[in-house]
Design a protein around this motif. Structure first.
Motif, PDB file in Angstrom:
ATOM      1  N   LYS A  94       0.924  -0.814   0.022  1.00 21.98           N
ATOM      2  CA  LYS A  94       0.188  -0.342   0.213  1.00 21.98           C
ATOM      3  C   LYS A  94       1.810   1.546  -0.286  1.00 21.98           C
ATOM      4  O   LYS A  94       0.645   2.292  -0.438  1.00 21.98           O
ATOM      5  N   ASN A  95       2.724   1.171   0.044  1.00 26.10           N
ATOM      6  CA  ASN A  95       2.971   2.138   0.087  1.00 26.10           C
ATOM      7  C   ASN A  95       4.255   2.219  -0.972  1.00 26.10           C
ATOM      8  O   ASN A  95       4.504   2.874  -1.012  1.00 26.10           O
ATOM      9  N   GLY A  96       3.597   2.016  -1.702  1.00 27.21           N
ATOM     10  CA  GLY A  96       3.848   1.755  -3.306  1.00 27.21           C
ATOM     11  C   GLY A  96       5.268   0.838  -3.789  1.00 27.21           C
ATOM     12  O   GLY A  96       5.620   0.811  -4.976  1.00 27.21           O
ATOM     13  N   TRP A  97       5.343  -0.008  -2.734  1.00 24.62           N
ATOM     14  CA  TRP A  97       6.576  -1.003  -3.249  1.00 24.62           C
ATOM     15  C   TRP A  97       5.602  -2.440  -3.944  1.00 24.62           C
ATOM     16  O   TRP A  97       4.893  -2.355  -3.774  1.00 24.62           O
ATOM     17  N   THR A  98       6.457  -2.419  -5.076  1.00 22.74           N
ATOM     18  CA  THR A  98       6.528  -3.926  -5.707  1.00 22.74           C
ATOM     19  C   THR A  98       6.792  -5.313  -5.053  1.00 22.74           C
ATOM     20  O   THR A  98       7.602  -5.319  -4.036  1.00 22.74           O
ATOM     21  N   PRO A  99       6.142  -6.176  -4.855  1.00 21.65           N
ATOM     22  CA  PRO A  99       6.582  -7.373  -4.630  1.00 21.65           C
ATOM     23  C   PRO A  99       7.697  -7.964  -4.765  1.00 21.65           C
ATOM     24  O   PRO A  99       8.418  -7.988  -3.886  1.00 21.65           O
ATOM     25  N   GLU A 100       9.034  -7.241  -5.702  1.00 20.54           N
ATOM     26  CA  GLU A 100      10.615  -7.939  -5.773  1.00 20.54           C
ATOM     27  C   GLU A 100      11.198  -6.803  -5.079  1.00 20.54           C
ATOM     28  O   GLU A 100      11.992  -7.439  -4.291  1.00 20.54           O
ATOM     29  N   GLN A 101      10.909  -5.330  -4.737  1.00 18.74           N
ATOM     30  CA  GLN A 101      11.188  -4.950  -3.755  1.00 18.74           C
ATOM     31  C   GLN A 101      11.050  -5.204  -2.110  1.00 18.74           C
ATOM     32  O   GLN A 101      12.441  -5.348  -1.347  1.00 18.74           O
ATOM     33  N   PRO A 113      10.192 -14.969   9.762  1.00 20.08           N
ATOM     34  CA  PRO A 113      10.412 -15.817   8.567  1.00 20.08           C
ATOM     35  C   PRO A 113       9.843 -14.592   6.931  1.00 20.08           C
ATOM     36  O   PRO A 113       9.800 -13.462   7.920  1.00 20.08           O
ATOM     37  N   ARG A 114      10.488 -15.395   5.727  1.00 20.45           N
ATOM     38  CA  ARG A 114      10.297 -14.083   5.342  1.00 20.45           C
ATOM     39  C   ARG A 114       9.459 -14.414   3.359  1.00 20.45           C
ATOM     40  O   ARG A 114       9.682 -16.043   3.652  1.00 20.45           O
ATOM     41  N   VAL A 115       9.310 -13.872   3.079  1.00 18.37           N
ATOM     42  CA  VAL A 115       8.997 -14.451   1.797  1.00 18.37           C
ATOM     43  C   VAL A 115       9.054 -13.712   0.184  1.00 18.37           C
ATOM     44  O   VAL A 115       9.756 -12.606  -0.002  1.00 18.37           O
ATOM     45  N   CYS A 116       8.944 -14.228  -0.345  1.00 19.95           N
ATOM     46  CA  CYS A 116       9.593 -14.204  -1.863  1.00 19.95           C
ATOM     47  C   CYS A 116       8.493 -14.016  -2.912  1.00 19.95           C
ATOM     48  O   CYS A 116       7.444 -13.725  -2.420  1.00 19.95           O
ATOM     49  N   GLN A 117       9.368 -12.782  -3.954  1.00 19.41           N
ATOM     50  CA  GLN A 117       7.829 -12.001  -4.726  1.00 19.41           C
ATOM     51  C   GLN A 117       6.892 -12.661  -5.074  1.00 19.41           C
ATOM     52  O   GLN A 117       5.901 -12.496  -5.584  1.00 19.41           O
ATOM     53  N   GLU A 118       7.159 -14.310  -5.765  1.00 20.56           N
ATOM     54  CA  GLU A 118       5.901 -15.205  -6.225  1.00 20.56           C
ATOM     55  C   GLU A 118       5.382 -15.217  -5.714  1.00 20.56           C
ATOM     56  O   GLU A 118       4.214 -15.242  -5.365  1.00 20.56           O
ATOM     57  N   THR A 119       5.447 -15.681  -4.134  1.00 22.89           N
ATOM     58  CA  THR A 119       4.911 -15.482  -3.276  1.00 22.89           C
ATOM     59  C   THR A 119       3.684 -14.041  -2.973  1.00 22.89           C
ATOM     60  O   THR A 119       2.375 -14.063  -2.841  1.00 22.89           O
TER      61      THR A 119
END
Length: 333
Positions: A94-101, A113-119
């Motif tokens: 919602k702050n404008g970040w892309t999944p990749e970022q 834990p963390r997640v990748c952009q595909e998730t």
């Protein structure tokens, strides 16, 4: 490599239901469906339908099994399993970040834990993500995800003209001095991204090893250029690489120092056998389990000198350093 595991489909589950009622043996089901017998046994056990209000309806039903499996997979998704992680991801979207970022920032922060952009993309286009209209915060504002087959293909990073198929015979048969091979030596992942570039001259087997902090192409190729830049052009005519992403900035090598580049065919490391053999020798002092981060440039030079001052049968028991020196003198005359 092990066999690739695939989930049972609704069609397969309906077949299992019919066969179960017909009392077909599990081994025969597994043979027809081309799945392991343990997969069928596990399926029958995990997705067995049971309801106290309908005791006579207990059993295996394909449609019910599909729903149970889908529900179980949904519960196991990371962004469903960890609400705090999910809230953090949604806030950044919602702050404008892309999944990749978001995914790569989590790696940079060492978040667990963390997640990748595909998730993250899958969550955005899941029913939970659609409920919050998360797609609207993406740069493209695409309501539905573009199918994989329609995504634009990237241009090939290695031009056809630099294929090893076009390398002159004088290079291939070691009739000419000044042609090198290069490869990247990797170490255990838990020890970080530090790696070593090995450079080997094809005629003399003279070796240079360079320590890199990561696999990014510009620093890797930059170190190679710095290492051979001061040699006469006749001693650095070409370098043969494999098709690793660390070598994609090969045009800079040709443009800046005039050294020709050649690339092996995909998955064909034997085409640069000189440096592969050199890597095997270097593993004596640089095994995969060694923490290369603790090695200094002096340590690299000591290992390199040890290898270059060892007699080789293929050189008539001369050392690579001696042959390299002789060839250099011949070229300078």
């Amino acid at each position: 490599m092990g066999a690739v595991y695939s989930q049972l489909s609704i069609t397969e589950r309906r077949k299992i239901e019919r066969w179960r009622h017909a009392k077909v043996p599990v081994d025969e089901m597994a043979c027809v469906l081309k799945h392991c017998r343990s997969t069928i046994f596990r399926e029958l056990k995990r997705n067995h339908f049971s309801d106290e209000s309908m005791p006579k309806c207990d059993g295996y039903y394909g449609a019910a099994a599909q729903l149970m499996a889908a529900d179980r997979r949904a519960r196991q998704r990371k962004l469903i399993k960890y609400p705090e992680l999910c809230s953090c991801v949604i806030e950044r979207i919602k702050n404008g970040w892309t999944p990749e970022q978001i995914g790569n920032r989590m790696i940079h922060e060492g978040a667990k834990p963390r997640v990748c952009q595909e998730t993250i993309y899958r969550y955005i286009y899941s029913k939970e993500g659609q409920r919050d209209d998360l797609w609207w915060y993406l740069p493209t504002h695409r309501v539905a995800r573009r199918p994989r087959r329609t995504r634009r293909r990237r241009q090939p990073k290695f031009h056809r003209d630099v294929s090893i198929l076009f390398r002159p015979d004088d290079v291939a048969h070691r009739r000419q001095f000044g042609h090198w091979e290069a490869d990247l030596m990797l170490f255990k992942q838990k020890l970080g991204q530090t790696n070593v570039t090995a450079l080997a001259e094809r005629v003399s087997r003279f070796t240079v090893i360079l320590k890199n902090p990561n696999k990014r192409t510009k620093p890797v190729m930059g170190k190679i250029m710095d290492a051979i830049r001061d040699l006469p052009l006749t001693a650095r005519k070409s370098i043969t690489f494999d098709r690793g992403t660390e070598f994609v900035s090969w045009p800079h090598l040709q443009a800046e120092i005039g050294t020709q580049t050649w690339f092996c065919d995909p998955s064909s490391p034997w085409q640069k056998g000189t440096v592969e053999n050199t890597n095997r020798r270097l593993r004596r002092w640089l095994p995969r389990k060694r923490d290369i981060r603790r090695c200094t440039d002096h340590d690299m030079k000591v290992i390199c000198d040890r290898l270059n001052n060892t007699p080789r049968k293929c050189l008539g028991w001369k050392t690579p350093a001696e042959v390299f020196r002789e060839k250099m003198m011949e070229e300078l005359r």
